[in-house]
Design an enzyme around this catalytic site. Structure first.
Site, PDB file in Angstrom:
ATOM      1  N   ASN A  11       0.869  -1.182   0.000  1.00 44.72           N
ATOM      2  CA  ASN A  11       0.000   0.000   0.000  1.00 44.72           C
ATOM      3  C   ASN A  11       0.900   1.225   0.000  1.00 44.72           C
ATOM      4  OD1 ASN A  11      -1.770   2.077   0.509  1.00 44.72           O
ATOM      5  ND2 ASN A  11      -2.330   1.396   2.579  1.00 44.72           N
ATOM      6  N   LYS A  13       0.030   4.279  -0.210  1.00 39.75           N
ATOM      7  CA  LYS A  13      -0.589   5.458   0.411  1.00 39.75           C
ATOM      8  C   LYS A  13      -0.397   6.682  -0.512  1.00 39.75           C
ATOM      9  CE  LYS A  13       0.020   3.157   4.792  1.00 39.75           C
ATOM     10  NZ  LYS A  13       0.206   3.226   6.239  1.00 39.75           N
ATOM     11  N   HIS A  94      -9.362   1.355   5.481  1.00 37.74           N
ATOM     12  CA  HIS A  94      -8.047   1.568   6.097  1.00 37.74           C
ATOM     13  C   HIS A  94      -8.205   2.547   7.264  1.00 37.74           C
ATOM     14  CE1 HIS A  94      -3.879   2.591   6.733  1.00 37.74           C
ATOM     15  NE2 HIS A  94      -3.563   1.522   6.029  1.00 37.74           N
ATOM     16  N   GLU A  96      -6.438   4.889   8.231  1.00 39.09           N
ATOM     17  CA  GLU A  96      -6.138   6.284   7.910  1.00 39.09           C
ATOM     18  C   GLU A  96      -7.346   6.967   7.284  1.00 39.09           C
ATOM     19  OE1 GLU A  96      -2.522   5.566   5.738  1.00 39.09           O
ATOM     20  OE2 GLU A  96      -1.547   4.931   7.596  1.00 39.09           O
ATOM     21  N   GLU A 164      -4.980  -4.638  10.878  1.00 42.35           N
ATOM     22  CA  GLU A 164      -3.913  -3.641  11.025  1.00 42.35           C
ATOM     23  C   GLU A 164      -4.115  -2.868  12.330  1.00 42.35           C
ATOM     24  OE1 GLU A 164      -2.070  -2.575   6.924  1.00 42.35           O
ATOM     25  OE2 GLU A 164      -3.698  -1.196   7.349  1.00 42.35           O
ATOM     26  N   SER A 209       3.859  -2.207  10.218  1.00 43.69           N
ATOM     27  CA  SER A 209       5.317  -2.302  10.409  1.00 43.69           C
ATOM     28  C   SER A 209       5.904  -3.643   9.991  1.00 43.69           C
ATOM     29  CB  SER A 209       5.691  -1.985  11.865  1.00 43.69           C
ATOM     30  OG  SER A 209       5.379  -0.635  12.163  1.00 43.69           O
TER      31      SER A 209
HETATM   32  P1  13P Z   1       3.415   0.301   7.507  1.00 43.62           P
HETATM   33  O1  13P Z   1       3.832  -1.014   6.912  1.00 43.62           O
HETATM   34  O2  13P Z   1       4.156   1.474   6.961  1.00 43.62           O
HETATM   35  O3  13P Z   1       3.368   0.226   9.002  1.00 43.62           O
HETATM   36  O4  13P Z   1       1.882   0.541   7.025  1.00 43.62           O
HETATM   37  C1  13P Z   1       0.960  -0.458   7.181  1.00 43.62           C
HETATM   38  C2  13P Z   1      -0.283  -0.077   6.470  1.00 43.62           C
HETATM   39  O5  13P Z   1      -0.996   0.811   6.888  1.00 43.62           O
HETATM   40  C3  13P Z   1      -0.594  -0.798   5.229  1.00 43.62           C
HETATM   41  O6  13P Z   1      -1.899  -0.529   4.814  1.00 43.62           O
END
Ligand code: 13P
Length: 248
Positions: A11, A13, A94, A96, A164, A209
């Protein structure tokens, strides 16, 4: 989709430009030798069409979609539009977007259903905050979040779930193995309750992570069907070892 194949999804982002087609090429070259693993990337929507034209073995997905097929929704993209651009699936729910755009479980279920209606796959994300984990409520919270976010047509051939933990995203912190396994087992129960036996073969990814150093340890846990990778998916050097850890 099958449980005996692992699924590694990057992802990106709000990162990436056309020049990063070179990263896609490098990942594609690197996965040619891996077997038993499905690999996908979710670049920003601006790159979906270009990446989908280039990609051969990698599935290209979107990071969100609107629940409606068209209409007066300035700035939004519908599932049929993403499909036309070349996306095969989209991430929905997600954390976020739940936090930043105020998306509710009902919104997430509607978005996932819109993807199914358009003939696309979905990766439905759930996860607790640190406050919920510290209060001892993580499993109750996340299983309820999943139950309320599942679309009517949930089925293993198009739906993937991603656990997540919000506090593990981008922080370098990862839950204990036992906590990941316990959460995935609880999510499995919720899926079977809602979907029936088909819920046994819906893949449940872990995200938060994941990196080359911890991927192998996480990917062997029971009911972990793969990983949703943020930061480490931006470069082939860090994404390919995670794919290799998942290869069977
Ligand atoms: P990271 O791997 O940067 O922690 O992000 C995880 C994530 O939100 C994938 O959708």
């Amino acid at each position: 989709m099958t449980l005996n194949r692992s699924y590694i999804v990057g992802n990106w982002k709000m990162n990436g430009a056309l020049a990063d087609g070179a990263v896609l090429d490098a990942i594609e070259a690197g996965i040619a030798e891996q077997s038993g693993v499905d690999v996908a990337l979710c670049p920003p929507a601006t790159l979906i069409a270009a990446f989908a034209q280039k990609a051969k073995a990698i599935g290209i997905g979107a990071q969100d979609c609107h629940a409606a097929p068209s209409g007066a929704h300035t700035g939004c993209l519908s599932a049929p539009m993403l499909k036309e651009a070349g996306a095969r699936f989209a991430i929905v729910g997600h954390s976020e977007r739940r936090a930043g755009q105020g998306e509710s479980n009902t919104d997430v279920a509607a978005k996932a259903q819109a993807l199914f209606n358009a003939g696309l796959g979905a990766i439905l994300c759930v996860g607790e905050t640190l406050a919920e984990r510290d209060a001892g409520n993580a499993i109750a919270f996340v299983t309820q979040q999943l139950a309320e976010s599942l679309p009517i047509s949930a089925a293993p051939d198009w739906l993937t779930v991603a656990y997540e933990p919000v506090w593990a995203i981008g922080t370098g912190r990862v839950p204990q193995d036992a906590d990941i396994a316990a959460m995935h087992a609880a999510l499995r129960v919720t899926l079977v309750e809602r979907v029936g036996e088909g819920g046994q073969s819906i893949r449940i990814l872990y995200g938060g992570s994941v990196n080359p150093a911890n991927a192998a340890q996480i990917l062997v846990l029971t009911d972990v069907g793969g990983a949703l990778v943020g930061g480490a998916s931006l470069k082939a050097e860090t994404f390919l070892p995670i794919v290799a850890a998942a290869a069977r």
